[in-house]
Structures are given as C-alpha cells and as structure tokens.
Design a protein around this motif. Sequence first.
Motif, PDB file in Angstrom:
ATOM      1  N   SER A  76       3.405  -4.795  -7.087  1.00 44.91           N
ATOM      2  CA  SER A  76       2.779  -4.196  -5.906  1.00 44.91           C
ATOM      3  C   SER A  76       1.287  -3.978  -6.119  1.00 44.91           C
ATOM      4  CB  SER A  76       3.468  -2.877  -5.570  1.00 44.91           C
ATOM      5  OG  SER A  76       4.843  -3.067  -5.321  1.00 44.91           O
ATOM      6  N   TYR A 144       3.811 -11.654  -1.277  1.00 42.50           N
ATOM      7  CA  TYR A 144       3.364 -10.303  -0.917  1.00 42.50           C
ATOM      8  C   TYR A 144       1.900 -10.306  -0.497  1.00 42.50           C
ATOM      9  CZ  TYR A 144       7.666  -8.296  -2.847  1.00 42.50           C
ATOM     10  OH  TYR A 144       8.969  -7.951  -3.090  1.00 42.50           O
ATOM     11  N   TRP A 147       1.799 -11.641   2.897  1.00 43.54           N
ATOM     12  CA  TRP A 147       2.419 -10.708   3.846  1.00 43.54           C
ATOM     13  C   TRP A 147       1.496  -9.546   4.187  1.00 43.54           C
ATOM     14  CZ3 TRP A 147       6.059  -6.243   2.672  1.00 43.54           C
ATOM     15  CH2 TRP A 147       6.716  -5.821   3.832  1.00 43.54           C
ATOM     16  N   THR A 148       0.749  -9.063   3.217  1.00 46.46           N
ATOM     17  CA  THR A 148      -0.127  -7.899   3.444  1.00 46.46           C
ATOM     18  C   THR A 148      -1.551  -8.294   3.840  1.00 46.46           C
ATOM     19  OG1 THR A 148      -0.670  -7.834   1.063  1.00 46.46           O
ATOM     20  CG2 THR A 148       1.163  -6.475   1.825  1.00 46.46           C
ATOM     21  N   ALA A 205       4.191  -3.617  -0.206  1.00 45.40           N
ATOM     22  CA  ALA A 205       4.771  -4.483  -1.225  1.00 45.40           C
ATOM     23  C   ALA A 205       5.836  -3.759  -2.040  1.00 45.40           C
ATOM     24  CB  ALA A 205       3.666  -5.010  -2.143  1.00 45.40           C
ATOM     25  N   GLU A 208       9.229  -3.764  -0.149  1.00 39.86           N
ATOM     26  CA  GLU A 208       9.797  -5.036   0.311  1.00 39.86           C
ATOM     27  C   GLU A 208      11.114  -5.333  -0.394  1.00 39.86           C
ATOM     28  OE1 GLU A 208      10.867  -8.889   1.157  1.00 39.86           O
ATOM     29  OE2 GLU A 208      10.332  -8.322  -0.893  1.00 39.86           O
TER      30      GLU A 208
END
Length: 276
Positions: A76, A144, A147-148, A205, A208
């Motif tokens: 993360s 991740y 996604w972010t 993250a 998830e």
Amino acid sequence: MNEDAVKRPIILAAAAVTILFCLAPFGYMVLTGFSRYPDFFSPDTPWIVTLSNYRTVMASESLHFTAFLRNSIIISAASAVISVFFASLAAYAITRLSLPGKLFFMFLILSLSMFPPVSLVGYLFKLMTALGWINTYPALILPYVAWTLPLSLWILVSYFSQIPRDLDRAGLVDGCSRMQILIKIIFPLAAPGIFATLLLAFIFAFNEFLFALLLTTDHAARTIPVGIALFEGLHGQIPWGEIMAAATLATMPVVVLALIFQRRIIQGLTRGAVKE
C-alpha cells in the motif's frame, strides 16, 4: 418558536444516529474479538473477556497474520507513493502547460477508473502470469497504482490550480527548470494536498480485496484482507473470535493514520476546492 431551538436538536439527533450506524459494526467487531464466545448476545451465553483470540492471531504460525500485515503496509505504501508521484507530474503539466485537450484527458482518466475491477482481473491475471509476477509485490503494486492514479490526479489538479502561476514565472526567471520548480516550489506549497492524497491512496490500496485474492497464492505476497477471509479454510470452521481480533488489529493502522492526520486530510481536500 425559535428556529435554532428546533433545528439544533434535530441535527444532533441525526448526527448521533449516523455515528451509531457507522460505529456499531466496528464496536461489535471489537467486542467479539475480546469475547470467549462469539454469540455473547444470546441470553444463554455470557460475555467473558479474554485475550486468547489476539494471542492466537499474533502467535500462530499457521495464520501468518504478521506476514499479511507487513505485505499490506509495504504494498500500500509503495503504491501510494508511486501513484502520487506520477499524479503530481501530471497535475503540474495539466495546470501549468498549454496542452490541447486537457479537459478531455481528465475525463478520459475518470471514465477509465469507472471500469469494475472484476471485468479486468482476468486479463490482468494473464498478464501477471506471462510476466512471472504471480504472488509477488509488483503483481499488486502495478494495478493498485493504476487504480488510485485517477483519484490522486483529480485531487492534485484541484490543489495545484490554486497555486499562483506567478511563482512559476519567478522560478523560470531565476533559472529553474520545470522539474526544479515542481520540487522546490510547488511541492512545499502543496504539501497538505499531497499528504492527504497519499493517505487516501494508501487506505484505498490497503483495503483492496479482489486483486489480492486472485494474484497471490500464499503469505509471501498476500495482503491482510485476503488473509483474514481465508481464516475459515485454515481452521475448517469459522473462528469468529479470531477473525474479529485480526480485523481489529488490521484496521488499527488506518484508524491511527486517520486520527493523527485528520486535520491535514481535511485541509488537503478542501483547500483546493475554494479559490482564495
């Protein structure tokens, strides 16, 4: 009757109901983690306080809880740092350079982020298998970051747009390059917004589940949400006390970060929304 005298109790009651609704599941989770019997709400079952669930979660080698937690924090944190770094570069270019179609690009990024992860995970699994990345940190860090990144970009564009461009011109006059202006001028001024974006990307993250479930096979790279979900398979039954204890421990890093830095998060998210 005074309007404020009626409005204030209604607002307080609504706030109390909302807080109770949000915190009740968390409170039940904590109580179950400290209870010897998970069905302590039953009239025939007493609530006996015990730390055995926490000791089992932390000490049991078969559960690999510490490995899951370590993986979640590393993955993360790496995802958040990479996402915010590239989002900062993109946000600076969008807010400072004369690029054609900037608005279209922003909405394109936003639209791509709306694809449900379940529609992409099959192709992502094939890609990670071809790269030999299954059950490794990069297999989770790469999706991740993707996604972010839209969330990070939109927040930072809103924040960077409030920083006066005269500072850029002054930096260019002094002989700074665009990258030097970004690092030495923009980054310090936008620190609250960058920090808030970093925390939000980390939390997204950290929580998830789907990618971590399908792209990992054991505790070498598996994250804490998947690790807790698979407690049932390890025991042959549902160990509710240990599951709730593990969930409580897993939420503590996020809760602590939110409590410590809540002022910076709010400042970072709201300061860029209002033009001063």
